[in-house]
Design a protein around this motif. Structure first.
Motif, PDB file in Angstrom:
ATOM      1  N   ALA A  72       0.834  -1.207   0.000  1.00 42.56           N
ATOM      2  CA  ALA A  72       0.000   0.000   0.000  1.00 42.56           C
ATOM      3  C   ALA A  72       0.869   1.257   0.000  1.00 42.56           C
ATOM      4  N   MET A  73       1.956   1.242   0.767  1.00 39.25           N
ATOM      5  CA  MET A  73       2.831   2.408   0.829  1.00 39.25           C
ATOM      6  C   MET A  73       3.632   2.575  -0.460  1.00 39.25           C
ATOM      7  N   ALA A  74       3.880   1.485  -1.180  1.00 42.51           N
ATOM      8  CA  ALA A  74       4.585   1.580  -2.461  1.00 42.51           C
ATOM      9  C   ALA A  74       3.722   2.277  -3.504  1.00 42.51           C
ATOM     10  N   LEU A  75       2.418   2.257  -3.325  1.00 49.36           N
ATOM     11  CA  LEU A  75       1.520   2.928  -4.259  1.00 49.36           C
ATOM     12  C   LEU A  75       1.576   4.447  -4.125  1.00 49.36           C
ATOM     13  N   CYS A  76       2.192   4.951  -3.044  1.00 55.21           N
ATOM     14  CA  CYS A  76       2.256   6.398  -2.850  1.00 55.21           C
ATOM     15  C   CYS A  76       3.677   6.907  -2.642  1.00 55.21           C
ATOM     16  N   LYS A  77       4.678   6.051  -2.804  1.00 59.00           N
ATOM     17  CA  LYS A  77       6.067   6.457  -2.592  1.00 59.00           C
ATOM     18  C   LYS A  77       6.582   7.215  -3.818  1.00 59.00           C
ATOM     19  N   GLU A  78       7.027   8.430  -3.584  1.00 53.00           N
ATOM     20  CA  GLU A  78       7.490   9.274  -4.691  1.00 53.00           C
ATOM     21  C   GLU A  78       8.625   8.606  -5.457  1.00 53.00           C
ATOM     22  N   GLY A  79       8.487   8.636  -6.770  1.00 53.55           N
ATOM     23  CA  GLY A  79       9.491   8.046  -7.647  1.00 53.55           C
ATOM     24  C   GLY A  79       9.177   6.624  -8.073  1.00 53.55           C
ATOM     25  N   ASP A  80       8.328   5.930  -7.333  1.00 49.55           N
ATOM     26  CA  ASP A  80       7.946   4.568  -7.720  1.00 49.55           C
ATOM     27  C   ASP A  80       7.016   4.623  -8.940  1.00 49.55           C
ATOM     28  N   THR A  81       6.824   3.482  -9.545  1.00 52.28           N
ATOM     29  CA  THR A  81       5.928   3.403 -10.697  1.00 52.28           C
ATOM     30  C   THR A  81       4.786   2.436 -10.400  1.00 52.28           C
ATOM     31  N   VAL A  82       3.660   2.703 -11.043  1.00 50.17           N
ATOM     32  CA  VAL A  82       2.479   1.855 -10.924  1.00 50.17           C
ATOM     33  C   VAL A  82       1.984   1.599 -12.342  1.00 50.17           C
ATOM     34  N   SER A  83       1.706   0.341 -12.649  1.00 55.18           N
ATOM     35  CA  SER A  83       1.202  -0.009 -13.986  1.00 55.18           C
ATOM     36  C   SER A  83      -0.302  -0.183 -13.952  1.00 55.18           C
ATOM     37  N   CYS A  84      -0.949   0.318 -14.978  1.00 54.68           N
ATOM     38  CA  CYS A  84      -2.394   0.138 -15.116  1.00 54.68           C
ATOM     39  C   CYS A  84      -2.662  -1.338 -15.401  1.00 54.68           C
ATOM     40  N   PRO A  85      -3.516  -1.990 -14.614  1.00 60.11           N
ATOM     41  CA  PRO A  85      -3.829  -3.397 -14.863  1.00 60.11           C
ATOM     42  C   PRO A  85      -4.492  -3.641 -16.224  1.00 60.11           C
ATOM     43  N   SER A  86      -5.137  -2.641 -16.793  1.00 60.38           N
ATOM     44  CA  SER A  86      -5.838  -2.824 -18.070  1.00 60.38           C
ATOM     45  C   SER A  86      -4.936  -2.576 -19.274  1.00 60.38           C
ATOM     46  N   CYS A  87      -4.375  -1.361 -19.375  1.00 58.81           N
ATOM     47  CA  CYS A  87      -3.602  -1.008 -20.575  1.00 58.81           C
ATOM     48  C   CYS A  87      -2.098  -1.167 -20.384  1.00 58.81           C
ATOM     49  N   LYS A  88      -1.667  -1.522 -19.182  1.00 60.44           N
ATOM     50  CA  LYS A  88      -0.257  -1.762 -18.852  1.00 60.44           C
ATOM     51  C   LYS A  88       0.619  -0.509 -18.965  1.00 60.44           C
ATOM     52  N   MET A  89      -0.001   0.682 -19.068  1.00 57.46           N
ATOM     53  CA  MET A  89       0.766   1.913 -19.097  1.00 57.46           C
ATOM     54  C   MET A  89       1.386   2.154 -17.724  1.00 57.46           C
ATOM     55  N   THR A  90       2.631   2.551 -17.693  1.00 55.15           N
ATOM     56  CA  THR A  90       3.328   2.793 -16.442  1.00 55.15           C
ATOM     57  C   THR A  90       3.214   4.262 -16.072  1.00 55.15           C
ATOM     58  N   THR A  91       2.772   4.514 -14.836  1.00 58.49           N
ATOM     59  CA  THR A  91       2.687   5.872 -14.326  1.00 58.49           C
ATOM     60  C   THR A  91       3.686   6.050 -13.200  1.00 58.49           C
ATOM     61  N   LYS A  92       4.144   7.262 -13.033  1.00 54.97           N
ATOM     62  CA  LYS A  92       5.114   7.582 -11.995  1.00 54.97           C
ATOM     63  C   LYS A  92       4.401   8.280 -10.853  1.00 54.97           C
ATOM     64  N   VAL A  93       4.771   7.920  -9.622  1.00 54.44           N
ATOM     65  CA  VAL A  93       4.175   8.519  -8.433  1.00 54.44           C
ATOM     66  C   VAL A  93       4.930   9.815  -8.126  1.00 54.44           C
ATOM     67  N   VAL A  94       4.177  10.901  -8.011  1.00 55.21           N
ATOM     68  CA  VAL A  94       4.751  12.212  -7.733  1.00 55.21           C
ATOM     69  C   VAL A  94       3.953  12.838  -6.595  1.00 55.21           C
ATOM     70  N   THR A  95       4.637  13.516  -5.686  1.00 51.67           N
ATOM     71  CA  THR A  95       3.928  14.247  -4.645  1.00 51.67           C
ATOM     72  C   THR A  95       3.918  15.720  -5.023  1.00 51.67           C
ATOM     73  N   LYS A  96       2.743  16.294  -4.959  1.00 46.94           N
ATOM     74  CA  LYS A  96       2.558  17.686  -5.328  1.00 46.94           C
ATOM     75  C   LYS A  96       2.278  18.463  -4.051  1.00 46.94           C
ATOM     76  N   GLY A  97       3.019  19.522  -3.844  1.00 50.24           N
ATOM     77  CA  GLY A  97       2.846  20.350  -2.663  1.00 50.24           C
ATOM     78  C   GLY A  97       4.141  21.055  -2.344  1.00 50.24           C
ATOM     79  N   LYS A  98       4.141  21.767  -1.244  1.00 50.07           N
ATOM     80  CA  LYS A  98       5.332  22.502  -0.826  1.00 50.07           C
ATOM     81  C   LYS A  98       6.208  21.599   0.031  1.00 50.07           C
ATOM     82  N   HIS A  99       7.371  21.223  -0.504  1.00 48.47           N
ATOM     83  CA  HIS A  99       8.273  20.338   0.233  1.00 48.47           C
ATOM     84  C   HIS A  99       8.990  21.066   1.370  1.00 48.47           C
ATOM     85  N   ASN A 100       9.129  22.390   1.267  1.00 51.86           N
ATOM     86  CA  ASN A 100       9.848  23.135   2.295  1.00 51.86           C
ATOM     87  C   ASN A 100       8.950  23.571   3.449  1.00 51.86           C
ATOM     88  N   ASP A 101       7.649  23.336   3.352  1.00 51.28           N
ATOM     89  CA  ASP A 101       6.720  23.709   4.415  1.00 51.28           C
ATOM     90  C   ASP A 101       6.034  22.455   4.945  1.00 51.28           C
TER      91      ASP A 101
END
Length: 128
Positions: A72-101
């Motif tokens: 479950a935590m690998a699904l939200c770890k920045e830099g990891d990839t997740v593949s769509c079970p249907s089309c097999k497209m690989t997506t990259k996990v990115v966190t959006k927000g202010k890293h310095n705050d």
């Protein structure tokens, strides 16, 4: 006269069908799904639960079974990839927000190779 009668019958049947169709729906409403956007959302997932992977590329919703907290935590770890079970497209996990705050919460998003958001995860809310 018969043509007029058939037209009236057709309009009446369409009105009745429209009234019954307004009562029909396919599946639960939008309030049933809770999008998983934060790390804390993924931490709360327990083994045996299922999440929906919504792919905007192939326009499908796929079910992913959670087997462990680490998975479950690998699904939200920045830099990891997740593949769509249907089309097999690989997506990259990115966190959006202010890293310095640290007081702001960052949001987990899934992007394609162009950096465009193309998928999200959701969990079925518990029935009360």
């Amino acid at each position: 006269m018969k043509t007029k009668y058939n037209a009236v019958r057709l309009l009446f049947a369409a009105a009745i069908l429209g009234a019954f169709a307004s009562f029909a729906y396919a599946g639960p409403g939008i309030q049933y799904w809770q999008p998983l956007h934060k790390d804390s959302d993924f931490k709360q997932l327990k083994p045996g639960e299922k999440v929906a992977y919504v792919c905007n590329q192939c326009k499908t919703v796929s079910e992913i079974a959670i087997e462990s907290t680490a998975q479950a935590m690998a699904l939200c770890k920045e830099g990891d990839t997740v593949s769509c079970p249907s089309c097999k497209m690989t997506t990259k996990v990115v966190t959006k927000g202010k890293h310095n705050d640290p007081s702001t919460t960052s949001q987990v998003i899934y992007v394609n190779e162009k950096g465009e958001e193309c998928a999200f995860m959701a969990k079925a809310s518990e029935k009360k």
